[in-house]
Scaffold this active site. Structure first.
Site, PDB file in Angstrom:
ATOM      1  N   CYS A   1       0.872  -1.190   0.000  1.00 23.76           N
ATOM      2  CA  CYS A   1       0.000   0.000   0.000  1.00 23.76           C
ATOM      3  C   CYS A   1       0.905   1.235   0.000  1.00 23.76           C
ATOM      4  CB  CYS A   1      -0.959   0.003   1.180  1.00 23.76           C
ATOM      5  SG  CYS A   1      -1.850  -1.555   1.403  1.00 23.76           S
ATOM      6  N   SER A   2       1.794   1.284  -0.991  1.00 19.93           N
ATOM      7  CA  SER A   2       2.947   2.192  -0.963  1.00 19.93           C
ATOM      8  C   SER A   2       2.684   3.590  -1.513  1.00 19.93           C
ATOM      9  CB  SER A   2       4.098   1.575  -1.758  1.00 19.93           C
ATOM     10  OG  SER A   2       3.707   1.393  -3.107  1.00 19.93           O
ATOM     11  N   ALA A   3       1.660   3.747  -2.360  1.00 23.43           N
ATOM     12  CA  ALA A   3       1.433   5.068  -2.971  1.00 23.43           C
ATOM     13  C   ALA A   3       1.078   6.098  -1.899  1.00 23.43           C
ATOM     14  CB  ALA A   3       0.312   4.968  -4.006  1.00 23.43           C
ATOM     15  N   PRO A   4       1.584   7.332  -2.069  1.00 28.41           N
ATOM     16  CA  PRO A   4       2.275   7.915  -3.230  1.00 28.41           C
ATOM     17  C   PRO A   4       3.798   7.771  -3.217  1.00 28.41           C
ATOM     18  CG  PRO A   4       1.756   9.644  -1.666  1.00 28.41           C
ATOM     19  CD  PRO A   4       1.212   8.370  -1.075  1.00 28.41           C
ATOM     20  N   GLY A   5       4.357   6.991  -2.292  1.00 25.40           N
ATOM     21  CA  GLY A   5       5.786   6.717  -2.340  1.00 25.40           C
ATOM     22  C   GLY A   5       6.633   7.395  -1.293  1.00 25.40           C
TER      23      GLY A   5
ATOM     24  N   CYS B   1      -3.180   5.645   9.350  1.00 29.47           N
ATOM     25  CA  CYS B   1      -3.356   7.049   9.735  1.00 29.47           C
ATOM     26  C   CYS B   1      -4.756   7.223  10.326  1.00 29.47           C
ATOM     27  CB  CYS B   1      -3.100   7.998   8.573  1.00 29.47           C
ATOM     28  SG  CYS B   1      -4.105   7.693   7.101  1.00 29.47           S
TER      29      CYS B   1
ATOM     30  N   LYS C   1       6.918   6.770   1.889  1.00 25.48           N
ATOM     31  CA  LYS C   1       7.560   5.798   2.780  1.00 25.48           C
ATOM     32  C   LYS C   1       8.565   4.938   2.018  1.00 25.48           C
ATOM     33  CE  LYS C   1       3.437   5.863   5.647  1.00 25.48           C
ATOM     34  NZ  LYS C   1       2.583   6.597   4.689  1.00 25.48           N
TER      35      LYS C   1
ATOM     36  N   ASP D   1      -3.100  -6.263  -5.388  1.00 27.18           N
ATOM     37  CA  ASP D   1      -3.994  -6.293  -4.233  1.00 27.18           C
ATOM     38  C   ASP D   1      -3.277  -6.996  -3.087  1.00 27.18           C
ATOM     39  OD1 ASP D   1      -6.030  -7.026  -2.364  1.00 27.18           O
ATOM     40  OD2 ASP D   1      -7.548  -6.885  -3.934  1.00 27.18           O
TER      41      ASP D   1
ATOM     42  N   ASP E   1       0.989  -1.271  -4.761  1.00 26.52           N
ATOM     43  CA  ASP E   1      -0.251  -0.572  -4.424  1.00 26.52           C
ATOM     44  C   ASP E   1      -1.345  -1.036  -5.375  1.00 26.52           C
ATOM     45  OD1 ASP E   1      -0.889   2.059  -2.571  1.00 26.52           O
ATOM     46  OD2 ASP E   1      -2.249   1.896  -4.282  1.00 26.52           O
TER      47      ASP E   1
END
Length: 429
Positions: A254-258, A375, A260, A303, A277
């Site tokens: 779940c990396s977007a927008p990048g 978050c 992290k 997914d 993502d």
């Protein structure tokens, strides 16, 4: 067409798309900003964010001052009146200009016959403002949050819920992350001072700097060269807890927008990072961030529930799962969240989070680390989620963050601090 006159109607249309159609402001606003002069873009953004931040109050005022709501094709006028109220209450736009420009907005949305109505409602508000605001101060709408969310916060934080709500209603500070491969934090703070700006280091997150006054990114020393990235302090906690090492295979899920992904590579430049993502459109921003910072990672669309589709049988030394969540910890940055989320979403999100956790845990090597982050400030997505995961996963152990009864670390939003964030660091036995 006068772009200045059109500003208020554009703001009204943006808010209508968020509230009535469930669109996120981050998708709605950019195309509308292309329709106004550069000098007006900041005001358009202020009107959109401000109306969404104070929507409960503006809705309450309309209900007090109008005998029946605007419906159907006239619905945009409802939000145009809100834009007028917001200017009169919260901006430095002179009242006469706020009235004139808002009334003129009716022409832009092809409702010129309603100019008199808009003018009358706004002038009535001016006459009754003190009385109305005194009454509003004792109403349930004063919290500026939907009732279901207020109840959840009251249940989860009996002594702190008001502090959370107050923080959500504030404007957020601007946090930056100094790229340690280019500069020390102290060294970059010196460059910032040379540029006539002031910043403050975070006591716990070694790369984090808070600007005394928010500034456009092009004014920041070395932004284009990748010396610094805009990222909230709490979001920087993810890489701190993950503690990546050079040479390791690391999954950023779940990396977007990048943000992290690139932080992991700043801490461990020789790590082998796979960024995944589900949203192909948002993955373009991962590529953009990697390019600006001159970094390399493998980026895939996928997914989180079905890792075999995007990594085969590969296992990882460390996994960062920044899980899809209610985003209730970042409302001050994204006030549209209050009106996009529904109470029922929380159960559905918790179920999705559990499915992803169970799917990726087998991909962690024995002795490896998984950091689960959201978050959110809601226990169902955070402590309760990790507690039940530990109960059903015998080879998982909590590390550093909390206790088995109260697993994880929950940061609450507040003042000049970071956003609301949750982290749980898990080790595979």
């Amino acid at each position: 067409m006068k772009k200045q006159n059109n500003l208020r109607s554009l703001a009204a249309q943006a808010v209508e798309q968020v509230v009535e159609q469930g669109q996120s402001l981050s998708n709605v606003l950019p195309p509308l900003q292309q329709k106004v002069a550069d000098k007006d873009k900041a005001l358009l953004q202020e009107l959109c964010f401000g109306v969404l931040r104070t929507l409960s109050q503006l809705e309450w005022l309309i209900n007090k001052l109008m005998s029946r709501p605007m419906t159907g094709k006239q619905r945009t006028v409802h939000y145009l009146i809100m834009v007028g109220f917001y200017q009169l209450l919260y901006t430095r736009v002179p009242p006469h200009a706020a009235l004139a420009e808002t009334v003129e907005g009716a022409v832009s949305i092809k409702r010129p016959q309603l100019k008199g109505l808009i003018n009358g409602v706004l002038r009535q508000f001016q006459r009754q403002q003190e009385t109305l605001l005194n009454e509003f101060a004792t109403s349930d709408a004063r919290f500026l949050h939907p009732g279901w969310l207020v109840k959840r916060l009251q249940n989860a934080y009996p002594t702190q819920w008001q502090r959370i709500i107050e923080a959500n209603n504030q404007r957020p500070p601007m946090w930056l992350r100094v790229n340690r491969t280019h500069h020390t934090r102290d060294g970059w703070l010196g460059l910032l001072e040379d540029a006539g700006m002031k910043g403050y280091p975070h006591p716990d997150y070694p790369d984090a700097v808070r600007l005394e006054t928010p500034a456009p990114v092009h004014a920041l020393p070395g932004f284009a060269e990748g010396w610094v990235t805009v990222q909230d302090a709490s979001a920087q906690g993810c890489a701190v807890f993950l503690a990546p090492q050079n040479g390791e295979h690391i999954l950023d899920l779940c990396s977007a927008p990048g943000g992290k992904t690139t932080h992991i590579l700043e801490v461990a430049p020789e790590a082998d990072v796979l960024a995944v993502d589900i949203d192909e459109q948002r993955l373009s921003r991962v590529y953009d961030n990697l390019k600006r910072l001159g970094m390399k990672a493998t980026v895939k669309q996928g997914d989180g529930r079905y890792p075999a589709q995007w990594c085969g049988e590969q296992q990882f030394d460390r996994i960062l799962l920044d899980a899809p969540c209610s985003a209730t910890g970042v409302i001050r940055r994204h006030p549209d969240i209050k009106w996009l989320r529904r109470d029922r979403d929380i159960v559905e999100l918790a179920q999705l989070q559990a499915e992803i956790l169970d799917a990726v845990w087998p991909r962690l090597k024995p002795g490896g680390t998984l950091v689960y982050a959201t978050c959110s400030v809601l226990p169902e997505e955070n402590r309760d989620q990790i507690k039940t995961f530990l109960q059903r996963t015998p080879d998982a152990a909590l590390s550093e963050t909390g206790t088995p009864d109260q697993p994880g670390q929950q940061n609450l939003p507040g003042g000049e601090e970071g956003d609301g964030f949750f982290y749980a660091k898990l080790i595979k036995k």
